[in-house]
Scaffold this motif. Structure first.
Motif, mmCIF file in Angstrom:
data_model
loop_
_atom_site.group_PDB
_atom_site.id
_atom_site.type_symbol
_atom_site.label_atom_id
_atom_site.label_comp_id
_atom_site.label_asym_id
_atom_site.label_seq_id
_atom_site.Cartn_x
_atom_site.Cartn_y
_atom_site.Cartn_z
ATOM 1 N N TYR A 32 0.843 -1.206 0.000
ATOM 2 C CA TYR A 32 0.000 0.000 0.000
ATOM 3 C C TYR A 32 0.875 1.252 0.000
ATOM 4 O O TYR A 32 0.685 2.164 -0.791
ATOM 5 C CB TYR A 32 -0.904 -0.060 1.226
ATOM 6 N N ASN A 78 0.222 4.356 13.478
ATOM 7 C CA ASN A 78 -0.565 3.147 13.164
ATOM 8 C C ASN A 78 -0.306 2.577 11.779
ATOM 9 O O ASN A 78 -0.506 1.396 11.517
ATOM 10 C CB ASN A 78 -2.049 3.406 13.390
ATOM 11 N N PHE A 79 0.131 3.447 10.851
ATOM 12 C CA PHE A 79 0.583 2.980 9.526
ATOM 13 C C PHE A 79 1.918 3.655 9.268
ATOM 14 O O PHE A 79 1.997 4.672 8.567
ATOM 15 C CB PHE A 79 -0.473 3.291 8.463
ATOM 16 N N MET A 83 1.484 6.172 5.802
ATOM 17 C CA MET A 83 1.094 7.559 6.082
ATOM 18 C C MET A 83 2.204 8.527 5.683
ATOM 19 O O MET A 83 1.945 9.710 5.455
ATOM 20 C CB MET A 83 0.728 7.734 7.557
ATOM 21 N N ARG A 86 2.159 8.463 1.572
ATOM 22 C CA ARG A 86 0.950 9.116 1.069
ATOM 23 C C ARG A 86 1.138 10.638 1.027
ATOM 24 O O ARG A 86 0.376 11.347 0.369
ATOM 25 C CB ARG A 86 -0.240 8.729 1.963
ATOM 26 N N ARG A 204 -9.200 -4.356 11.621
ATOM 27 C CA ARG A 204 -7.945 -4.107 10.919
ATOM 28 C C ARG A 204 -6.957 -3.397 11.855
ATOM 29 O O ARG A 204 -7.334 -2.419 12.517
ATOM 30 C CB ARG A 204 -8.249 -3.234 9.700
ATOM 31 N N THR A 209 -7.200 1.865 13.444
ATOM 32 C CA THR A 209 -7.175 2.426 12.093
ATOM 33 C C THR A 209 -8.216 3.529 12.022
ATOM 34 O O THR A 209 -9.315 3.368 12.570
ATOM 35 C CB THR A 209 -7.499 1.327 11.059
ATOM 36 N N CYS A 210 -7.896 4.635 11.396
ATOM 37 C CA CYS A 210 -8.781 5.806 11.415
ATOM 38 C C CYS A 210 -10.123 5.536 10.728
ATOM 39 O O CYS A 210 -11.115 6.187 11.017
ATOM 40 C CB CYS A 210 -8.100 6.973 10.728
ATOM 41 N N VAL A 211 -10.133 4.572 9.812
ATOM 42 C CA VAL A 211 -11.383 4.255 9.111
ATOM 43 C C VAL A 211 -12.054 3.006 9.671
ATOM 44 O O VAL A 211 -12.974 2.458 9.059
ATOM 45 C CB VAL A 211 -11.143 4.086 7.587
ATOM 46 N N SER A 367 -9.783 1.502 1.161
ATOM 47 C CA SER A 367 -8.658 2.414 0.921
ATOM 48 C C SER A 367 -7.806 1.953 -0.246
ATOM 49 O O SER A 367 -7.444 0.779 -0.325
ATOM 50 C CB SER A 367 -7.788 2.496 2.181
ATOM 51 N N PHE A 373 -8.774 10.088 -0.457
ATOM 52 C CA PHE A 373 -8.949 9.704 0.951
ATOM 53 C C PHE A 373 -8.947 10.971 1.797
ATOM 54 O O PHE A 373 -8.007 11.770 1.734
ATOM 55 C CB PHE A 373 -7.805 8.792 1.383
HETATM 56 O O1 LIG Z 1 -5.480 4.841 9.899
HETATM 57 C C1 LIG Z 1 -5.643 5.547 8.932
HETATM 58 C C2 LIG Z 1 -5.202 5.128 7.563
HETATM 59 O O2 LIG Z 1 -5.384 6.199 6.678
HETATM 60 C C3 LIG Z 1 -5.968 3.913 7.189
HETATM 61 S S1 LIG Z 1 -5.808 3.387 5.553
HETATM 62 O O3 LIG Z 1 -4.669 2.455 5.520
HETATM 63 O O4 LIG Z 1 -5.540 4.550 4.675
HETATM 64 O O5 LIG Z 1 -7.083 2.732 5.239
#
Ligand SMILES: O=C[C@H](O)CS(=O)(=O)O
Ligand SMILES: NC(=O)c1ccc[n+]([C@@H]2O[C@H](COP(=O)([O-])OP(=O)(O)OC[C@H]3O[C@@H](n4cnc5c(N)ncnc54)[C@H](O)[C@@H]3O)[C@@H](O)[C@H]2O)c1
Length: 398
Positions: A32, A78-79, A83, A86, A204, A209-211, A367, A373
């Protein structure tokens, strides 16, 4: 991109060691994260300008797009890779230089990725990683007139501080903040699809995770059947060391995260919710917490109004579509939302009524680097990923 992919196992190991996510999720994050580098390398070819038909015959009107300049990027734990890429992907593609401040919980992944960038030929000074006292670094980035943009991913509270602090130098700010995702299961849903999608959206990264589905709204006609099937699916999750192949749920990031989950679950049970599964620290100890399902959650509980950021699935019964939309929108957050229904008219009607930046229909994992996003309301400003992800790193010159 190619160096990230050729070092996938090492990067995934770093992420599992410092953040705890299971290796299979960490390997997925490398894919990703690398996808943003590849996507935006391609988008760099499409930073088009305009030639505008003049209002006067002796004029020629041209529009250029130019890099905004030095970018300050602050990222969460968390990522740890995705992150960063991106943000760095579009920033470099637009011709910006970047100063990245990763989370203090996941420094090694950031440093490893930056080293690979240097190996790939990114000029020294174009991509920089700084570590240290977060508020001090944040203040420096906000007050510097050389820094023209702040891009932040993290909690809403910190995002608000950075937005306010950037006003002094009128910086462009993009914010990817907290969520409170509703996951609406209608009576007419395919229950197997709904259970699979809700499980994926909820658990997840152990719910960090924010979503993540933060509230699972279930129509009363399917509530018992869905709850039973969902609990059975959650029971199949394997909690353990992320380095073990069988593990599907790792630990939470730290003790404070576990205490927050305990507070939210205790608040819910004190107000009448019932624990259907889990509800306590895992026997592994440390920061492991049992995958948990809480029934009969209502909107007076923290599990409804706040982002739990842990492996807790609140089930909230509802009667009508109108009630579901009202409950779903009853939050200051507006990042992701999900719904499960076989009715196409309902899927359009509800999608358009939901106040969220992302809406998944019959799918819990939405995602992707090719889609925009980002959140509305207090979940953020701007979009990351997709062709729209370039806009935040460009200035338009006429
Ligand atoms: O935790 C937030 C991330 O943006 C999640 S994602 O990997 O983009 O879905
Ligand atoms: N919308 C998204 O894309 C997205 C993605 C991941 C995480 N998040 C959100 O982030 C939160 C979890 O991540 P977190 O715990 O790392 O968030 P956090 O806000 O505590 O930290 C994020 C980053 O900000 C830094 N930071 C903290 N205080 C700061 C300050 N005063 N000045 C400058 N920098 C500061 C941290 O060191 C870290 O690098 C959750 O709310 C989650 O929803 C959102």
């Amino acid at each position: 991109h190619d160096l990230l992919m050729s070092h996938k196992e090492e990067l995934a190991l770093l992420m599992t060691l410092e953040q705890g996510k299971p290796m299979k999720e960490a390997l997925g994050e490398v894919n990703y994260g690398a996808s943003f580098i590849e996507f935006f390398a391609e988008e760099a070819k499409r930073v088009y300008g305009d030639i505008i038909p003049p209002t006067l015959a002796d004029r020629r009107l041209l529009v250029l797009k130019q890099p905004i300049g030095v970018v300050g990027a602050i990222t969460p734990w968390n990522f740890p890779l995705a992150m960063i890429t991106r943000k760095v992907g579009p920033a470099l593609a637009c011709g910006c230089t970047v100063v990245v401040k990763p989370s203090e919980f996941t420094p090694l992944t950031a440093l490893a990725a930056a080293d690979l960038a240097l190996q790939a030929g990114i000029p020294a000074g174009a991509l920089n990683v700084v570590m240290g006292n977060a508020p001090e670094i944040g203040d420096e980035l906000m007050q510097s007139t050389q820094v023209r943009k702040i891009t932040f991913t993290g909690s809403t509270a910190v995002g608000k501080k950075l937005m306010a602090g950037s006003a002094n130098t009128v910086k462009k700010v993009s914010l990817e903040l907290g969520g409170n995702a509703p996951c609406i299961v209608f009576d007419d849903a395919d229950i197997d699809v709904a259970v699979k999608g809700s499980l994926a959206a909820k658990f997840r990264n152990s719910g960090q995770t924010c979503v993540c589905a933060n509230r699972i709204l279930v129509q009363e006609g399917i509530y018992e059947k869905f709850a039973s099937a969902f609990v059975k699916a959650v029971q199949s999750l394997q909690v353990g060391n992320g380095l073990e192949e069988s593990t599907s749920q790792g630990p939470l990031i730290n003790e404070a995260a576990v205490q927050k989950v305990e507070k939210f679950v205790g608040d819910a049970t004190s107000k009448g919710a019932n624990i259907m599964l889990g509800g306590k620290r895992h026997s592994l100890g440390m920061s492991f917490y049992e995958p948990t399902v809480v029934g009969n959650v209502s909107n007076d509980m923290l599990l409804f109004s706040e982002e739990v950021f842990g492996p807790v699935a609140p089930l909230i019964p509802f009667k009508t579509e109108e009630e579901a939309i009202h409950l779903a929108n009853d939050t200051n957050a507006g990042l992701a939302a999900y719904m499960f229904t076989k009715n196409i008219a309902r899927s359009w009607r509800v999608s358009e009524a939901l106040e969220y930046g992302l809406v998944g229909v019959n799918e819990g994992l939405i995602s992707t680097e090719v889609a925009p996003f980002g959140g509305v309301k207090q979940s953020g400003l701007g979009r990351e990923g997709s062709k729209y992800g370039m806009d935040d790193y460009l200035e338009i010159k006429y």
